[in-house]
Structure formats: C-alpha cells, structure tokens
Design an enzyme around this catalytic site. Structure first.
Site, PDB file in Angstrom:
ATOM      1  N   CYS A 127      24.373   1.731  73.382  1.00 58.85           N
ATOM      2  CA  CYS A 127      25.256   2.129  72.410  1.00 58.85           C
ATOM      3  C   CYS A 127      24.542   3.049  71.220  1.00 58.85           C
ATOM      4  O   CYS A 127      24.501   2.962  70.144  1.00 58.85           O
ATOM      5  CB  CYS A 127      26.032   1.211  71.612  1.00 58.85           C
ATOM      6  SG  CYS A 127      27.309   0.661  72.894  1.00 58.85           S
ATOM      7  N   GLU A 128      23.590   4.058  71.698  1.00 57.23           N
ATOM      8  CA  GLU A 128      22.924   5.004  70.912  1.00 57.23           C
ATOM      9  C   GLU A 128      22.712   5.907  71.903  1.00 57.23           C
ATOM     10  O   GLU A 128      22.752   5.751  73.067  1.00 57.23           O
ATOM     11  CB  GLU A 128      21.433   4.367  70.539  1.00 57.23           C
ATOM     12  CG  GLU A 128      21.637   3.616  69.264  1.00 57.23           C
ATOM     13  CD  GLU A 128      20.381   2.767  69.006  1.00 57.23           C
ATOM     14  OE1 GLU A 128      19.480   3.217  68.650  1.00 57.23           O
ATOM     15  OE2 GLU A 128      20.737   1.412  68.886  1.00 57.23           O
ATOM     16  N   GLY A 186      -6.490   7.824  80.571  1.00 61.93           N
ATOM     17  CA  GLY A 186      -5.735   9.015  80.053  1.00 61.93           C
ATOM     18  C   GLY A 186      -5.847  10.144  81.252  1.00 61.93           C
ATOM     19  O   GLY A 186      -5.271  11.306  80.943  1.00 61.93           O
ATOM     20  N   TYR A 242       9.075   9.121  74.263  1.00 62.37           N
ATOM     21  CA  TYR A 242       8.210  10.228  74.213  1.00 62.37           C
ATOM     22  C   TYR A 242       8.554  11.724  74.588  1.00 62.37           C
ATOM     23  O   TYR A 242       7.780  12.558  74.748  1.00 62.37           O
ATOM     24  CB  TYR A 242       7.055   9.862  75.377  1.00 62.37           C
ATOM     25  CG  TYR A 242       6.187   8.628  75.220  1.00 62.37           C
ATOM     26  CD1 TYR A 242       5.531   8.308  74.075  1.00 62.37           C
ATOM     27  CD2 TYR A 242       6.150   7.705  76.479  1.00 62.37           C
ATOM     28  CE1 TYR A 242       4.681   7.113  74.306  1.00 62.37           C
ATOM     29  CE2 TYR A 242       5.336   6.824  76.415  1.00 62.37           C
ATOM     30  CZ  TYR A 242       4.704   6.307  75.322  1.00 62.37           C
ATOM     31  OH  TYR A 242       3.985   5.216  75.433  1.00 62.37           O
ATOM     32  N   TYR A 299       3.948   2.020  82.082  1.00 63.76           N
ATOM     33  CA  TYR A 299       4.760   1.942  80.868  1.00 63.76           C
ATOM     34  C   TYR A 299       6.297   1.957  81.036  1.00 63.76           C
ATOM     35  O   TYR A 299       6.785   2.630  80.267  1.00 63.76           O
ATOM     36  CB  TYR A 299       4.146   3.143  79.919  1.00 63.76           C
ATOM     37  CG  TYR A 299       2.686   3.062  79.691  1.00 63.76           C
ATOM     38  CD1 TYR A 299       2.100   2.398  79.287  1.00 63.76           C
ATOM     39  CD2 TYR A 299       1.921   4.186  80.580  1.00 63.76           C
ATOM     40  CE1 TYR A 299       0.943   2.268  79.015  1.00 63.76           C
ATOM     41  CE2 TYR A 299       0.669   3.915  80.405  1.00 63.76           C
ATOM     42  CZ  TYR A 299      -0.006   3.183  79.666  1.00 63.76           C
ATOM     43  OH  TYR A 299      -1.562   3.204  79.552  1.00 63.76           O
ATOM     44  N   PRO A 359      -8.412   3.477  83.579  1.00 63.10           N
ATOM     45  CA  PRO A 359      -6.973   4.282  83.917  1.00 63.10           C
ATOM     46  C   PRO A 359      -5.819   3.274  83.925  1.00 63.10           C
ATOM     47  O   PRO A 359      -5.913   2.019  84.508  1.00 63.10           O
ATOM     48  CB  PRO A 359      -7.180   4.829  85.292  1.00 63.10           C
ATOM     49  CG  PRO A 359      -8.409   3.757  85.921  1.00 63.10           C
ATOM     50  CD  PRO A 359      -9.202   3.549  84.785  1.00 63.10           C
TER      51      PRO A 359
HETATM   52  C1  LIG Z   1      -3.693   2.345  77.201  1.00 64.69           C
HETATM   53  C2  LIG Z   1      -5.125   2.399  77.294  1.00 64.69           C
HETATM   54  C3  LIG Z   1      -5.605   2.775  78.326  1.00 64.69           C
HETATM   55  C4  LIG Z   1      -4.885   3.559  79.736  1.00 64.69           C
HETATM   56  O1  LIG Z   1      -4.273   5.041  79.343  1.00 64.69           O
HETATM   57  P1  LIG Z   1      -3.862   5.474  80.718  1.00 64.69           P
HETATM   58  O2  LIG Z   1      -3.228   7.047  79.712  1.00 64.69           O
HETATM   59  O3  LIG Z   1      -2.609   4.818  80.784  1.00 64.69           O
HETATM   60  O4  LIG Z   1      -4.774   5.980  81.298  1.00 64.69           O
HETATM   61  C5  LIG Z   1      -6.937   2.815  78.417  1.00 64.69           C
HETATM   62  N1  LIG Z   1      -7.759   2.367  77.303  1.00 64.69           N
HETATM   63  C6  LIG Z   1      -7.202   1.864  76.411  1.00 64.69           C
HETATM   64  C7  LIG Z   1      -8.174   1.320  75.267  1.00 64.69           C
HETATM   65  C8  LIG Z   1      -5.875   1.923  76.080  1.00 64.69           C
HETATM   66  O5  LIG Z   1      -5.513   1.297  75.220  1.00 64.69           O
END
Ligand SMILES: *Cc1c(COP(=O)(O)O)cnc(C)c1O
Length: 401
Positions: free
Chosen positions: A328-329, A218, A302, A356, A260
């Site tokens: 086509c959206e 995250g 998002y 992603y 990460p």
């Molecule tokens: C998606 C995910 C991550 C990675 O998240 P990032 O925002 O890309 O760092 C880590 N752990 C779990 C369990 C996830 O589902």
C-alpha cells in the site's frame, strides 16, 4: 533457465518464488578465476550479503571461494556453512568494538575502516594482523546509493591519513597485513577501476609487511539484452600485469583478493510472481502481481532495472504494461514495459534476481517472505520454505493492557 522449467517450479512450490541456477553461479566463478589465472595467488571472497542462503554458501564453499562478511551474523552463517575462520574476511563499516572483538575471538580475518577502532584493536590484540580499508576517493558505481568510494563517503580511511595508520601500527605493535578498497557496485569502466587500483597500490607501498591487496567487488553484469557489463577478461589481463609488476617492486608475491557479490549470483536468479489482476485505465494498463517491494525492493530503492517476461505466454503479442505490486505504497517494478499479453493468473519472471533480492526482503505489510529453490543439473532443491503466520508472530509478545 527455460520457461518451462520455471513454470513447473512455480506450480510445484507456488509464487512468489526465488529460483537460482547453480550452474550459472559456477560458470561465473570459473570466468572470474580464469580472468586472473596469471597471478600466483588469487582469492575470490563471495560477498555474502548478496545471497546468504546457507545452501548457496555451501555451493560457494564447494567451488573454493572464501567469504566476505559485513556483519557478525554473516560470519556465523559462514562458519555454519563449513567455512574455516581463515576463509572468512570480516569487512564491516562502523561496527562496535564488541563486534570486532567477537570476530577476533572467532578467528576470522579482520578489516578495519577507521582510526579509533584500529587503535583500540591494535592495543587489545597486537598479535592479530589487520587489513585496513582505504577510501580511494573516486566516484564510481551505477548510482549515488551504490557509489561508495568518493571522498565524502563514510567508507574507508582517507589516503591522507595513512601516516596515522602507520603510527598506530608502530605504537601498538600490531601488523597491517593487507589494504582493501570497495568502490561501489556496477562499475563499468576498466579505466575507473584501474584509477582506484593505483590509489590502492600507492597506499600498499607504504606498508612493509603485507600479505595481500583486496580490490573489493563491484563488477557489473548485464540487466537486459545488449546491456553493458564489466569486461572481466580485459580487466583481468590488465590488472594481472600491473599487480605482478607491483609485487616485483614490493619484493614479495602478495595475494590478490576480489569480493564479488553481484557478479557471481545476480544472473543466476529469477523471481517468479503470479499476476493477480489486470487493470486498464485511460492511460495505463497495470499488471498487479502477488508480490511487492517487500519481496524485491531494488527497483524502488535503487531504480534498478529487472527485465520482466511473461513466461506463461511467451509468444503472445507484446503490449505496454506497468507492473506493480500489492504493497500500500507506490510499488512499481517496471513502467511502460513491452511484455507478451498478460492475463490474470499468468506468471511473470524477473531476471537478475540473484543478488540483493531475497536478502533485502522483509515482512512489510505482514507478508510472508518467499521460498527459495536452487536448480542444479536439472534437479530442483528447496533451500528455504515459504514463511507462515508462525514466522510473522515469532518473537512477538502479546501484552493486554
Ligand atoms: C557489498 C560488498 C561487496 C560486493 O559488491 P558487489 O557489487 O555485489 O560485487 C564487496 N565488498 C564489500 C566490502 C561489500 O560491502
């Protein structure tokens, strides 16, 4: 990456094209490792779902990361890329017992996020240690769809059920070997991260036989000039101190794990698309590209920001554009963007296209998914061919009634 490099890759491989800079991935990995150099045992599990091309996984393996996998197929990919089962953590959400069994039989590390599966697993495999995912009950993350640690989120076991986890541990004879959380993507505030970490520490205290604490992923990266990003160095120094103190109190040196995805690969990626048409109306100038949300869905799904530049004409005067796809959206990559004067045939580059991005691509509108290229030390490696009509028809069965 240099515009000239990107242009020559677009010419060589065609558009749309994903290009990944391996050196950026390596430097992000080194940065994270250095931020936690003060802990005895650090493990970085790359979140496979961010970018799962097997050549990228092999790069990760060569750097020394482990893998975080959320599906049995990602586990199988990781094994194929050369990771040992012990180097793979399987952290799914709400999968079937059969899938957990499969993972157990493959020998990978298991993380469970609900009581019924934990009990069933402990009953069947009391000898296999399991990590539990805790819901830290905080609101973090860049937006609703990626904020997944709040109290009504489906992820993790609520902290008020920890006594039930302990009952299961006792009754089945299994061992809980780790506690885990993943609060969401795009966490900016070190303070918010720390708040969640404290919840995890108090959960960890209640288990006597842990080997590790896993703080998930995250970390936020910058999406544009002067954009904010997680200060991993500051975060690292604060968490290191807190973690080492926890280990002292706990009476054992645990490993600290991070997972990460975005932090390692987001900035390494550029998505290249050719401009098919410029359409001017009274209100808007559209740049229509040879791609759509089937290739890069983050802006539409998002509201994610991807900085867009015209690498064919980087010095021309800037004008205002809506960059749109051919699906086509409604298919808008960027609205009211100031971009150097665009002509049909120019190539636009979308930044932060490493995480992603390809992994969320689809064949919607029966379009081919793009090719992927990795660049390392000035050399380019095709790591996925562009699809063909055969891929579109693969597995389809023609029935004539
Ligand atoms: C998606 C995910 C991550 C990675 O998240 P990032 O925002 O890309 O760092 C880590 N752990 C779990 C369990 C996830 O589902």
């Amino acid at each position: 990456m240099e515009n000239t490099t990107l242009i020559s890759l677009a010419e060589k491989y065609g558009c749309p094209l994903y290009v990944y800079d391996a050196e950026k991935i390596i430097s992000q990995y080194e940065r994270l490792k250095n931020a936690f150099s003060g802990v005895k045992s650090l493990k970085i599990n790359f979140a496979t779902k961010a970018l799962s091309n097997i050549s990228i996984l092999k790069l990760m393996k060569s750097l020394g990361t482990n893998l975080d996998c959320v599906s049995i197929q990602e586990v199988q990919l990781g094994l194929k890329a050369g990771f040992a089962p012990k180097e793979i953590s399987y952290t799914p959400s709400g999968v079937s017992f059969e899938e957990l069994e499969k993972a157990a039989n493959l020998g990978v590390k298991i993380n469970i996020d609900n009581l019924p599966m934990l009990e069933a697993f402990g009953t069947k495999f009391p000898e296999i240690p399991v990590c539990v995912r805790i819901n830290p009950n905080i609101t973090a993350g860049g937006n609703q769809k990626i904020s997944i640690g709040h109290k009504k989120a489906k992820f993790g076991i609520p902290t008020n059920q920890i006594s039930l986890v302990k009952d299961i541990e006792k009754n089945t004879g299994m061992r809980i070997n780790g506690v885990h959380m993943h609060t969401g993507s795009d966490i900016l505030e070190v303070a918010v991260f720390l708040e969640a970490a404290e919840v995890l520490f108090s959960a960890a205290k209640q288990f006597k036989n842990l080997d590790f604490i896993d703080f998930g992923g995250g970390f936020k990266v910058a999406y544009k000039k002067n954009d904010s990003a997680t200060n991993v160095e500051e975060f690292g120094s604060i968490i290191t101190k807190r973690f080492n103190n926890f280990c002292k109190d706990y009476g054992k040196d645990l490993s600290i794990i991070f997972e990460p995805g975005k932090f390692l690969v987001s900035e390494s990626g550029n998505f290249l698309a050719k401009v098919n048409v410029i359409k001017e109306t009274e209100f808007v100038t559209f740049a229509g590209i040879d791609a759509g949300f089937n290739h890069l869905i983050r802006p539409m799904y998002y509201g994610a920001y991807h900085h867009i530049t015209n690498i064919s004409n980087p010095n021309a005067k800037e004008k205002k554009y809506n960059v749109v796809g051919y699906i086509c959206e409604t298919d808008t990559f960027g609205e009211d963007r100031m971009i150097n004067d665009i002509k049909a045939g120019d190539i636009l580059s979308f930044q932060n296209a490493g995480a992603y991005a390809f992994t969320m691509a689809s064949n919607y509108n029966s379009r081919f998914r793009p090719a992927e290229v990795m660049v390392y030390k000035g050399k380019d490696y095709l790591i996925r061919e562009r699809e063909t009509m055969e891929d579109i028809l693969n597995k389809q069965i023609e029935v004539d009634l």
